[in-house]
Design a protein around this motif. Structure first.
Motif, PDB file in Angstrom:
ATOM      1  N   PRO A 152      55.526  29.780  41.690  1.00 15.60           N
ATOM      2  CA  PRO A 152      55.222  31.269  41.373  1.00 15.60           C
ATOM      3  C   PRO A 152      56.209  32.113  42.426  1.00 15.60           C
ATOM      4  CG  PRO A 152      53.481  30.303  42.480  1.00 15.60           C
ATOM      5  CD  PRO A 152      54.395  29.304  42.128  1.00 15.60           C
ATOM      6  N   HIS A 153      56.269  33.488  42.013  1.00 18.07           N
ATOM      7  CA  HIS A 153      56.875  34.237  43.069  1.00 18.07           C
ATOM      8  C   HIS A 153      56.393  34.471  44.244  1.00 18.07           C
ATOM      9  CE1 HIS A 153      59.910  37.347  43.714  1.00 18.07           C
ATOM     10  NE2 HIS A 153      59.024  38.317  44.117  1.00 18.07           N
ATOM     11  N   THR A 154      54.868  34.775  44.301  1.00 18.49           N
ATOM     12  CA  THR A 154      54.248  34.686  45.570  1.00 18.49           C
ATOM     13  C   THR A 154      53.031  33.824  45.481  1.00 18.49           C
ATOM     14  OG1 THR A 154      53.374  36.725  45.030  1.00 18.49           O
ATOM     15  CG2 THR A 154      55.268  36.856  46.233  1.00 18.49           C
ATOM     16  N   ILE A 155      52.461  33.450  46.582  1.00 18.54           N
ATOM     17  CA  ILE A 155      51.030  33.030  46.642  1.00 18.54           C
ATOM     18  C   ILE A 155      50.043  33.560  47.438  1.00 18.54           C
ATOM     19  CG2 ILE A 155      52.107  30.574  45.769  1.00 18.54           C
ATOM     20  CD1 ILE A 155      51.425  29.724  48.916  1.00 18.54           C
ATOM     21  N   ILE A 169      54.839  36.011  38.868  1.00 18.24           N
ATOM     22  CA  ILE A 169      53.530  35.562  39.029  1.00 18.24           C
ATOM     23  C   ILE A 169      53.240  35.188  40.382  1.00 18.24           C
ATOM     24  CG2 ILE A 169      52.002  33.299  38.853  1.00 18.24           C
ATOM     25  CD1 ILE A 169      53.601  32.324  36.376  1.00 18.24           C
ATOM     26  N   HIS A 170      52.028  36.027  40.637  1.00 20.26           N
ATOM     27  CA  HIS A 170      51.362  35.845  42.001  1.00 20.26           C
ATOM     28  C   HIS A 170      50.391  34.782  41.915  1.00 20.26           C
ATOM     29  CE1 HIS A 170      49.690  36.539  46.044  1.00 20.26           C
ATOM     30  NE2 HIS A 170      48.635  36.733  45.596  1.00 20.26           N
ATOM     31  N   GLY A 171      50.513  33.500  42.337  1.00 17.88           N
ATOM     32  CA  GLY A 171      49.472  32.534  42.203  1.00 17.88           C
ATOM     33  C   GLY A 171      48.454  32.245  43.352  1.00 17.88           C
ATOM     34  N   THR A 172      47.247  32.145  42.860  1.00 17.71           N
ATOM     35  CA  THR A 172      46.246  32.145  43.874  1.00 17.71           C
ATOM     36  C   THR A 172      45.679  30.560  43.947  1.00 17.71           C
ATOM     37  OG1 THR A 172      44.379  32.817  42.734  1.00 17.71           O
ATOM     38  CG2 THR A 172      45.702  34.528  43.552  1.00 17.71           C
ATOM     39  N   PHE A 173      45.320  30.281  45.128  1.00 15.10           N
ATOM     40  CA  PHE A 173      45.054  28.704  45.422  1.00 15.10           C
ATOM     41  C   PHE A 173      43.746  28.849  46.251  1.00 15.10           C
ATOM     42  CE2 PHE A 173      49.212  28.616  44.022  1.00 15.10           C
ATOM     43  CZ  PHE A 173      49.513  27.399  43.280  1.00 15.10           C
ATOM     44  N   ILE A 174      42.800  27.799  46.155  1.00 17.03           N
ATOM     45  CA  ILE A 174      41.587  27.719  46.891  1.00 17.03           C
ATOM     46  C   ILE A 174      41.668  26.295  47.621  1.00 17.03           C
ATOM     47  CG2 ILE A 174      39.348  27.851  47.048  1.00 17.03           C
ATOM     48  CD1 ILE A 174      39.270  29.716  44.556  1.00 17.03           C
ATOM     49  N   LEU A 175      41.615  26.237  48.849  1.00 17.58           N
ATOM     50  CA  LEU A 175      41.186  24.917  49.537  1.00 17.58           C
ATOM     51  C   LEU A 175      39.946  24.844  49.921  1.00 17.58           C
ATOM     52  CD1 LEU A 175      44.441  24.691  51.876  1.00 17.58           C
ATOM     53  CD2 LEU A 175      44.063  23.953  49.475  1.00 17.58           C
ATOM     54  N   LEU A 185      51.940  38.628  36.370  1.00 19.71           N
ATOM     55  CA  LEU A 185      50.355  38.198  36.387  1.00 19.71           C
ATOM     56  C   LEU A 185      50.041  37.592  37.634  1.00 19.71           C
ATOM     57  CD1 LEU A 185      51.304  36.486  32.945  1.00 19.71           C
ATOM     58  CD2 LEU A 185      50.168  38.744  33.112  1.00 19.71           C
ATOM     59  N   LEU A 186      48.851  37.957  37.782  1.00 19.91           N
ATOM     60  CA  LEU A 186      48.118  37.315  38.836  1.00 19.91           C
ATOM     61  C   LEU A 186      47.205  36.175  38.526  1.00 19.91           C
ATOM     62  CD1 LEU A 186      45.725  39.025  41.669  1.00 19.91           C
ATOM     63  CD2 LEU A 186      45.314  37.035  40.882  1.00 19.91           C
ATOM     64  N   VAL A 187      47.532  34.932  38.512  1.00 26.01           N
ATOM     65  CA  VAL A 187      47.029  33.917  37.980  1.00 26.01           C
ATOM     66  C   VAL A 187      46.309  32.850  38.900  1.00 26.01           C
ATOM     67  CG1 VAL A 187      47.700  31.701  36.667  1.00 26.01           C
ATOM     68  CG2 VAL A 187      48.946  33.930  36.190  1.00 26.01           C
ATOM     69  N   LYS A 203      53.298  27.634  54.964  1.00 30.50           N
ATOM     70  CA  LYS A 203      54.340  27.164  55.745  1.00 30.50           C
ATOM     71  C   LYS A 203      55.204  26.421  54.718  1.00 30.50           C
ATOM     72  CE  LYS A 203      52.921  27.185  60.581  1.00 30.50           C
ATOM     73  NZ  LYS A 203      52.601  26.451  61.585  1.00 30.50           N
ATOM     74  N   ARG A 204      54.393  25.212  53.947  1.00 30.82           N
ATOM     75  CA  ARG A 204      55.158  24.567  53.246  1.00 30.82           C
ATOM     76  C   ARG A 204      56.139  25.103  51.853  1.00 30.82           C
ATOM     77  NH1 ARG A 204      52.644  19.272  53.013  1.00 30.82           N
ATOM     78  NH2 ARG A 204      53.732  18.794  51.003  1.00 30.82           N
ATOM     79  N   PHE A 205      55.280  26.114  51.350  1.00 30.45           N
ATOM     80  CA  PHE A 205      55.635  26.841  50.309  1.00 30.45           C
ATOM     81  C   PHE A 205      56.710  27.810  50.586  1.00 30.45           C
ATOM     82  CE2 PHE A 205      55.530  30.327  47.209  1.00 30.45           C
ATOM     83  CZ  PHE A 205      55.570  29.795  46.018  1.00 30.45           C
ATOM     84  N   TYR A 206      56.581  28.727  51.713  1.00 31.16           N
ATOM     85  CA  TYR A 206      57.541  29.793  51.949  1.00 31.16           C
ATOM     86  C   TYR A 206      58.745  29.199  52.698  1.00 31.16           C
ATOM     87  CZ  TYR A 206      54.764  33.416  49.851  1.00 31.16           C
ATOM     88  OH  TYR A 206      54.020  34.141  48.896  1.00 31.16           O
TER      89      TYR A 206
END
Length: 475
Positions: free
Chosen positions: A368-371, A340-346, A302-304, A431-434
């Motif tokens: 999530p698996h990837t972001i 889950i591919h999680g998308t975030f916006i700054l 799921l792309l979330v 960097k912090r996530f991966y």
């Protein structure tokens, strides 16, 4: 019937400006979405041709050669690529002066007058949903009788015809896979979190959510989720399997495929009978029972759009999502084996240094698996754009969304948070996530288990570091 060319023009190297792309820009890792919004009217115009130049790595010369053999050219444009696309249109006119050129896409849907004024090679623009509008143009109808277009009349004045009625019966649309088979090489399309090769298409248009930043529902698709019947979708997937036996995954690019849960389950059961592996866009509120039905019938990912880990920012952007619900949904996906591919916006309204930190912690916590981390982009026609102009968050005279390399920039700034800080925190977020021990171990484990995954991750690593060099103007 006019001989018609549908064109996604040459642009920046690696630029994904297609209508399936949520952000028209170069990404950290090269990716290309299918040009579904161009393929759909192309399927309505017999004898047409679709050229998607960026993923096919085509420069201007072969496009000019193709244009000489056509009477009508329909170009998909976007706010970031508009100036470049007008230059391509001018070159097409120079090569074939009798060629009629129409622009489509969200940019011209919301700014038809400005687009025609700034783009002299443009003969007309088709606003909003343009499938049957383009069909009527190609059939040679008098432009004064065609709903949904803006154009210059014989006196040079810009004329806006009445809006075209929104399409409700989505089963009237022919299959885009016919055009994919005829004109595209599906291996040219790549998304890092999808299995390759993949095929994407829409099963419906519109989105019930009211997110203030989201481009398509506010400009072209609308907020009424209009859908194809499950049987119609299943028929196209069967055709896709026969045309492209090499495809490893189907992606449904509806803004929110899970807006209609009973229908999502019905389509899933049809796909389950065919043994199809598939993925889709979803909101982080799908009940566990529905998730299980989808997973049991071939759902892989799921792309979330989580957007932020701060509840007030989610209120500010009218996301209609609560943090605790998103946490429960994510945990359910983990337990059911749904990636889950999680998308975030700054940089969304209300962003501070503290909320950025909160979002990074939230992302690492739910894992999530990837972001994907994007910068808030105030596209014209969105509530965010209007809000940014009214509050002075956006310098309208310098409101570019990409830089000279086609890379997304941070156009918004706030009294206590500069656009530079927002921009720099994208890299910090990644960097912090991966670069956490558990995430590194997970990625290495994937690579060890699959030589294909190892090859993909190594390629992505090279592309990412090249992207960082360009981002920081390092020679």
């Amino acid at each position: 019937m006019m001989k018609t060319l549908f064109l996604q023009p040459p642009s920046f190297d690696g630029f994904d400006g297609g209508a399936g792309s949520r952000y028209q820009a170069r990404r950290e890792i090269k990716s290309f979405w299918f040009p579904t919004w161009l393929a759909q009217p192309a399927a309505l115009v017999p004898g047409s041709k679709l050229i998607d130049a960026p993923p096919a790595r085509l420069g201007l010369d072969p496009v000019l050669t193709a244009a000489r053999a056509h009477e009508l050219c329909v170009i998909h444009t976007s706010t970031p690529s508009f100036a470049s696309d007008v230059k391509v249109a001018a070159a097409l006119k120079d090569s074939n002066p009798s060629l009629k050129i129409g622009f489509v896409g969200a940019k011209v849907a919301v700014q038809p007058t400005e687009s025609l004024a700034q783009g002299l090679p443009i003969d007309f623009v088709a606003r909003n949903e343009f499938d049957f509008t383009i069909k009527e143009v190609a059939e040679g109808h008098d432009w004064s009788s065609i709903d949904g277009i803006s154009y210059r009349n014989n006196a040079g004045a810009i004329v806006h015809n009445k809006d075209r009625a929104i399409l409700e019966d989505m089963d009237r649309l022919p299959f885009v896979t016919e055009v994919y088979k005829r004109d595209l090489r599906i291996e040219d399309y790549f998304i890092g979190y999808l299995l390759h090769p993949y095929v994407s298409l829409y099963t419906g248009r519109g989105c019930k959510s009211r997110c203030t930043f989201c481009l398509w529902p506010q400009t072209v698709g609308g907020h009424n989720y209009r859908v194809r019947s499950p049987g119609h979708v299943a028929e196209e997937i069967r055709l896709t399997k026969s045309y492209f036996p090499q495809v490893r995954e189907i992606f449904f690019d509806d803004d929110t495929f899970t807006d209609n849960l009973p229908r999502a389950e019905a389509i899933a059961r049809e796909l389950g009978k065919m043994g199809v592996t598939w993925s889709c866009n979803a909101k982080a509120n799908v009940p566990r029972d529905t998730l299980k039905v989808l997973k049991d019938n071939g759902l892989r990912l799921l792309l979330v759009g989580y957007e932020s880990g701060n509840q007030q920012i989610l209120y500010n952007i009218k996301k209609g999502m609560r943090i605790e619900v998103a946490r429960k949904f994510t945990q359910d996906c983990h337990e059911l084996g749904i990636k889950i591919h999680g998308t975030f916006i700054l940089g969304l309204p209300g962003e501070t240094r503290e909320t950025i930190e909160e979002t990074i912690r939230f992302a690492t916590d739910i894992n999530p698996h990837t972001i994907q981390v994007s910068l808030a982009a105030p596209y014209p026609g969105t509530f965010l754009y209007k809000q940014a102009v009214e509050n002075g968050w956006l310098d309208v005279e310098h409101a570019e969304l990409i830089d000279d390399h086609g890379v997304q920039i941070a156009p918004l700034s706030y009294p206590n948070l500069s656009h530079t800080e927002i921009f720099d925190n994208v890299e910090t977020f990644y960097k912090r996530f991966y670069f956490r021990a558990p995430k590194i171990a997970s990625i290495v484990g994937e690579m060890v288990r699959s030589p294909q995954m190892m090859k993909r991750r190594l390629r992505e690593g090279v592309e990412f570091f090249q992207f960082l060099r360009e981002r920081h103007n390092v020679a």
